[in-house]
Write an enzyme that holds these catalytic residues in place. Structure first.
Site, short mmCIF file in Angstrom:
data_model
loop_
_atom_site.label_atom_id
_atom_site.label_comp_id
_atom_site.label_asym_id
_atom_site.label_seq_id
_atom_site.Cartn_x
_atom_site.Cartn_y
_atom_site.Cartn_z
N LYS A 121 0.84 -1.20 0.00
CA LYS A 121 0.00 0.00 0.00
C LYS A 121 0.87 1.25 0.00
O LYS A 121 1.57 1.54 0.98
CB LYS A 121 -0.92 0.06 1.23
N GLU A 176 9.69 0.78 10.82
CA GLU A 176 10.71 1.82 10.64
C GLU A 176 9.99 3.14 10.83
O GLU A 176 9.18 3.54 9.98
CB GLU A 176 11.33 1.68 9.25
N CYS A 215 13.22 10.48 7.51
CA CYS A 215 13.15 10.00 8.89
C CYS A 215 14.50 10.11 9.59
O CYS A 215 14.56 10.31 10.80
CB CYS A 215 12.65 8.56 8.93
N GLU A 250 9.57 15.33 15.97
CA GLU A 250 9.96 15.24 14.56
C GLU A 250 9.15 16.26 13.76
O GLU A 250 7.92 16.20 13.74
CB GLU A 250 9.66 13.82 14.06
P1 NDP Z 1 1.50 7.77 8.64
O1 NDP Z 1 2.22 6.92 9.61
O2 NDP Z 1 0.05 8.03 8.84
O3 NDP Z 1 1.65 7.17 7.16
C1 NDP Z 1 2.51 6.12 6.77
C2 NDP Z 1 1.75 5.07 5.97
O4 NDP Z 1 0.84 4.37 6.84
C3 NDP Z 1 0.88 5.64 4.86
O5 NDP Z 1 0.85 4.75 3.78
C4 NDP Z 1 -0.46 5.75 5.55
O6 NDP Z 1 -1.53 5.87 4.68
C5 NDP Z 1 -0.49 4.46 6.33
N1 NDP Z 1 -1.42 4.45 7.45
C6 NDP Z 1 -2.03 5.49 8.09
N2 NDP Z 1 -2.82 5.05 9.09
C7 NDP Z 1 -2.71 3.71 9.11
C8 NDP Z 1 -3.26 2.67 9.93
N3 NDP Z 1 -4.07 2.95 10.95
N4 NDP Z 1 -2.94 1.39 9.66
C9 NDP Z 1 -2.10 1.10 8.66
N5 NDP Z 1 -1.55 2.01 7.85
C10 NDP Z 1 -1.83 3.31 8.07
O7 NDP Z 1 2.27 9.13 8.51
P2 NDP Z 1 1.70 10.53 7.99
O8 NDP Z 1 1.69 10.47 6.54
O9 NDP Z 1 0.43 10.88 8.68
O10 NDP Z 1 2.82 11.52 8.54
C11 NDP Z 1 2.74 11.99 9.88
C12 NDP Z 1 4.10 12.15 10.47
O11 NDP Z 1 4.77 10.90 10.51
C13 NDP Z 1 5.03 13.03 9.66
O12 NDP Z 1 4.83 14.36 9.94
C14 NDP Z 1 6.36 12.53 10.07
O13 NDP Z 1 6.76 13.14 11.27
C15 NDP Z 1 6.15 11.05 10.31
N6 NDP Z 1 6.56 10.21 9.17
C16 NDP Z 1 7.69 9.47 9.28
C17 NDP Z 1 8.12 8.72 8.22
C18 NDP Z 1 9.36 7.91 8.30
O14 NDP Z 1 9.93 7.57 7.28
N7 NDP Z 1 9.79 7.53 9.47
C19 NDP Z 1 7.43 8.71 6.94
C20 NDP Z 1 6.20 9.47 6.92
C21 NDP Z 1 5.82 10.19 8.01
P3 NDP Z 1 -1.99 7.34 4.24
O15 NDP Z 1 -0.85 7.95 3.52
O16 NDP Z 1 -3.09 7.06 3.36
O17 NDP Z 1 -2.34 8.07 5.50
#
Ligand code: NDP
Length: 504
Positions: A209, A283, A317, A414
């Site tokens: 996904k 991660e 990240c 973050e």
């Molecule tokens: P999320 O953790 O929501 O998104 C990461 C992935 O998980 C996306 O594909 C998201 O889908 C999906 N997802 C969201 N909710 C669920 C759930 N309940 N069960 C399973 N999968 C889910 O991050 P955000 O995009 O909301 O970003 C928020 C914050 O997270 C950022 O501001 C940043 O600080 C951090 N972040 C860290 C990352 C890293 O690499 N460590 C990467 C991205 C974000 P969808 O996109 O549709 O919401």
């Protein structure tokens, strides 16, 4: 051939003539860059995309619009996969696993991975444009980092596919089954490659996904799979928002979840899977310290600091978002850093001269603004170089905060944007204590001339990846992952195979 005059060209004035006819030296008033846009028409977008299930495009029952964050222009209609549609994808992956993929000879599996790697290389310009268009990142980065590294991951794991028994001596590895993989929006294709390449090399099948805001490169990747003639169902791609991710996590026939994203969602997935027999790797976020000692080469360190926090708009990240500077070099270093910041070019992600592109989404921009406002309120001093931001789209200027206390939110949370918080230290022990004063533990940087100090710091810093005199360097052979709230499990290297295997 030399610098002779082209026939038909008007004669150039002599320098002596220019000096005679003008008041000042003949130098242009401003050295502006000419625009250098990459060709957008390298990408052929469809109006609507389905879900890639069992090698076919399945028409989704619901859809949403994906946009270009640099202009807010709609790009395409994307499927919002329901629970039932996720179930069909998992069914297709199970069937492909049971009916051949797990039994196929490892050398044959390797061939598919090599093919995928080669096709990614061949189509890299098209992918780079698409990645910048849908994600907002500068084309220079998608072209020079995301695409070469994505292909490199498939090449690397293709090499392991027929050597698993040597990778884990005296243990007999076997694939786990169906892997559910959830990736974020900061490196859409690269994170896909980090997940799919080791899963397939180990003999698993996949349901992936992509993030809601950046689905397009994963959907183009489905076309690569078709070109590589990967058997149907081995990789399935279901688009949608967090609900689609949740449906994948909950599905009883998924054997392993690999998640990259926020710590908050990571924790909730871990809670959900507790007590089940599903394998899990997480991660998650980071708040890395980039530590600059007084014997470091300052100009190189400034480049490392800029690369550490402004690369990919700070949507990284492992970004070096906390700068720890030894007090004796604080003034000269910050002076150099501010001068360097003024040369960063913020703007059109598809322009080859752009250093800092668009923020990925309105939601992320709001989060950055909120934390920056908190930093100002708590008493930190903000610096932003003068730069004109485009009116449409989501933008944030490169930002440095000085006078930051460890307790401030901008030093703890973050931000995931182009915002650097600067703190100081006097002794190596103080540097270690401050660097480790975070719930995260993904990465860190150390800048010093002394090799012994690098080794000593690497022993004491609680971070999965430590860079010395460089930052944000990645290699498929090198494991990546965190401690503490940055998650568990490693991606990359031989270590990255283990989470996709069971052992007899
Ligand atoms: P999320 O953790 O929501 O998104 C990461 C992935 O998980 C996306 O594909 C998201 O889908 C999906 N997802 C969201 N909710 C669920 C759930 N309940 N069960 C399973 N999968 C889910 O991050 P955000 O995009 O909301 O970003 C928020 C914050 O997270 C950022 O501001 C940043 O600080 C951090 N972040 C860290 C990352 C890293 O690499 N460590 C990467 C991205 C974000 P969808 O996109 O549709 O919401």
């Amino acid at each position: 051939m030399g610098g002779g005059r082209v026939v038909g060209e008007p004669p150039r004035p002599l320098v002596s003539e220019l000096e005679r006819t003008r008041d000042s030296a003949p130098v242009p008033a401003a050295w502006d860059y000419a625009p250098a846009p990459e060709a957008r028409d390298l990408v052929d977008l469809r109006e609507q995309y389905g879900l890639f299930v069992g090698g076919e495009w399945l028409e989704p029952t619901e859809a949403y619009t994906t946009i270009d964050p640099s202009s807010e222009e709609p790009l395409a209609e994307i499927g919002q996969a329901s629970r039932e549609e996720v179930g069909r994808a998992v069914g297709a992956a199970r069937e492909a696993f049971d009916n051949g993929w797990s039994d196929i000879s490892p050398a044959e599996r390797a061939k598919y991975l090599f093919r995928i790697a080669r096709i990614l290389q061949e189509r890299s310009r098209e992918f780079a444009v698409l990645e910048s268009l849908n994600g907002g990142k500068p084309i220079r980065e998608s072209r020079d980092v995301d695409l070469p590294l994505s292909a490199a991951h498939f090449f690397y794991y293709a090499g392991w596919a027929d050597k698993l028994e040597y990778a884990f001596p005296n243990r007999t590895p076997r694939p786990i089954g169906v892997a559910g993989q959830i990736v974020p929006w900061n490196f859409p294709l690269l994170m896909l490659s980090w997940k799919i390449a080791p899963a397939l090399a180990a003999g698993n099948t996949v349901v992936l996904k992509p993030a809601e805001t950046t689905p397009l490169s994963a959907l183009l990747f489905a076309d690569v799979l078709r070109q590589a003639e990967l058997p149907p169902g081995v990789v399935n791609i279901v688009t949608g928002d967090g609900r689609t991710g949740a449906a994948l996590v909950e599905h009883p026939d998924v054997d392993k979840i690999a998640f990259t994203g926020s710590t908050e969602v990571g924790k909730s997935i871990q809670r959900q899977l507790a007590g089940t027999d599903k394998h899990l790797t997480l991660e998650l976020g980071g708040k890395a310290a980039n530590v600059i000692f007084d014997d470091a080469a300052l100009d190189q360190a400034v480049e490392g600091i800029v690369n550490g926090i402004y690369f990919n708009q700070g949507h990284v990240c492992c970004a070096g978002s906390r700068l720890l500077v030894q007090e004796s070099i604080y003034e000269p270093l910050i002076g150099k850093l501010k001068r360097r910041l003024a040369t960063l070019r913020v703007g059109d992600p598809l322009d080859k001269n752009t250093d800092v592109g668009a923020i990925n989404s309105k939601q992320q921009l709001d989060k950055i603004k909120e934390l920056v406002a908190a930093g100002e309120e708590e008493g930190a001093e903000i610096y932003q170089p003068p730069c004109r931001l485009p009116e449409k789209g989501y933008w944030f200027a490169p930002t440095v905060f000085t006078n930051v206390a460890q307790s401030y939110r901008i030093a703890q949370e973050e931000i995931f944007g182009p915002v650097l918080s600067v703190l100081t230290f006097r002794t190596p022990d103080e540097a270690v204590e401050k660097a480790n004063n975070t719930p995260y533990g993904l990465s860190a940087g150390v800048w010093t001339e002394k090799g012994s100090r690098i080794l000593a710091m690497a022993q004491k810093l609680r971070a999965g990846v430590i860079w010395a005199n460089t930052y944000n360097r990645f290699d498929p052979a090198s494991p990546f992952g965190g401690y503490k709230e940055s998650g568990f499990g490693r991606e990359g290297g031989r270590h990255g195979l283990e989470p996709y295997l069971e052992f007899d």
